[in-house]
Design an enzyme around this catalytic site. Sequence first.
Site, short mmCIF file in Angstrom:
data_model
loop_
_atom_site.label_atom_id
_atom_site.label_comp_id
_atom_site.label_asym_id
_atom_site.label_seq_id
_atom_site.Cartn_x
_atom_site.Cartn_y
_atom_site.Cartn_z
N CYS A 114 33.12 52.12 29.00
CA CYS A 114 32.13 52.77 28.80
C CYS A 114 32.14 53.55 27.24
CB CYS A 114 31.62 53.86 29.84
SG CYS A 114 31.38 53.15 31.43
N HIS B 194 29.84 63.23 27.14
CA HIS B 194 29.83 62.03 27.97
C HIS B 194 29.12 62.18 29.09
CE1 HIS B 194 30.83 58.03 29.25
NE2 HIS B 194 31.55 58.47 30.08
N GLU C 291 36.10 66.31 31.09
CA GLU C 291 35.58 66.68 29.68
C GLU C 291 35.53 68.16 29.23
OE1 GLU C 291 31.90 64.83 26.93
OE2 GLU C 291 31.75 64.52 29.28
N LYS D 14 22.59 61.50 29.87
CA LYS D 14 22.51 60.85 31.12
C LYS D 14 21.64 61.44 32.23
CE LYS D 14 27.03 58.40 30.10
NZ LYS D 14 27.15 59.19 28.71
N HIS E 10 23.49 56.07 33.34
CA HIS E 10 24.87 55.73 32.35
C HIS E 10 24.41 54.35 32.11
CE1 HIS E 10 28.53 55.21 30.81
NE2 HIS E 10 29.49 55.54 31.80
N PHE F 295 36.27 53.85 32.13
CA PHE F 295 37.45 53.37 33.11
C PHE F 295 38.70 52.88 32.11
CE2 PHE F 295 33.94 52.47 36.55
CZ PHE F 295 33.84 53.61 36.80
#
Length: 441
Positions: free
Chosen positions: A162, A302, A313, A337, A342, A403
């Site tokens: 991502c 994010h 985060e 998001k 996402h 990931f």
Amino acid sequence: MITGLGAITPLGTGVPDLWHGLLEGRSGVRPLEGAEFDGQPVRIAGTVPQDPAELLPRPQARRMSRASQFAVIAAREAWRDAGFAASGTVESGIDPSRVGVSIGTIIGGAPVLVDGDRRLRDKGPRGVSPLTAPMTVPSQPAAQISLDLRITGEARTVVSACASGTEAIGQAIDRIRHGHLDMVLAGGTEAAVTPAVMASFAAMRALSTRNDEPERASRPFAKDRDGFVHGEGAGLLVLEAEEHALARGAHIYCEAAGWGLSADAHHLVAPDPSGDGIVLALRRALADAGSVPGDVVHVNAHATATVDGDLAEATALRRILDERGAQAPEVPVTAVKGNLGHLQGAAGAVAAVVAALTLDRGHIPPTIGCDDPDDACALDVVRYVPRSLPADGDVVLSNSFGFGGHNAVLALRRDRSDRADRADRADRSDRSDRAKEEEAA
């Protein structure tokens, strides 16, 4: 410099639909229709409301994966927005060998391969299209943009989960900075809202299960967040050497000042709860931009709305932002998001489009879905109504994490030529924005 923007997202086709949808607090998350999603534990996603094939000539669309269709549509918009002829580099008077393409994606054309396998089983070898292989490779979106706009400098593809879209933009910054190219169309694309992918994410317990309230399912930084919402789309930016942009009188949204990468080396899918890897990427982005935490005026997070991801985060951001000192004002944070879901490999690219618009327009879109902020995250999340960009500082950070521990951060800087005017506008409206947020709450 960033001189052109393009996007196709769950909020619609084009940057205006994206920007106005964010400012108005609209959601592009909707129920998934079709028998193939029956029985799925999660049946919602952020899907593009218009078939991209309808926006392209039919013979051209048939030779593209859905991800490539998104990429070409967004690239055309960004190219036009930068002031160039829609037909490509040659007609625009640009040397095509000095222009590049840099695209991030994860799945690429994998859904085409799945369809090819189904056709093989149903109809035999003759049922499989000869275009299946070229449409499947992840590099096809970059190739299709190159073909469409006749760009010959290079066509690169980045696959880093991502963080792909953000890393593709970062690589474009370096290609221009080191003199290899004058311009790059950079960003990300993804089109993988398929039954197998949805089932896989659901099996990981990574997705929100709020099937009955799709528009409120994605809840970044909220206390009751329960997972991300899968999505699709594309975001493209035209990056250009400063002297090149100034020479042709281009509109400059902002400066692509720097970027940073790191790896968690912690877990295949889970983030490092310490936030150490994210902190390293943040520090590297600031250093690459020649900036310090005190220069940060805003963060486009994010924030996928997963329990562990948002907390990691936030922990990292607090460590960086606290270095500004106890007397420094809080840095406003937003997370798109909540509106889009996402977008995977396109997520960072679309966030970068929004960050560039924030610097250019002076407004921070609100985060939707965060009605009850998680105290453990301890961030100044912009909610309910847009907020004016603060006057103090000139750097916006745009974060992407994937990931496997892929961390990528962009540092964008306010266009200095009109900083004084923007600072004056921001100072006059800041108190009014705070009052509106409190009233809306």
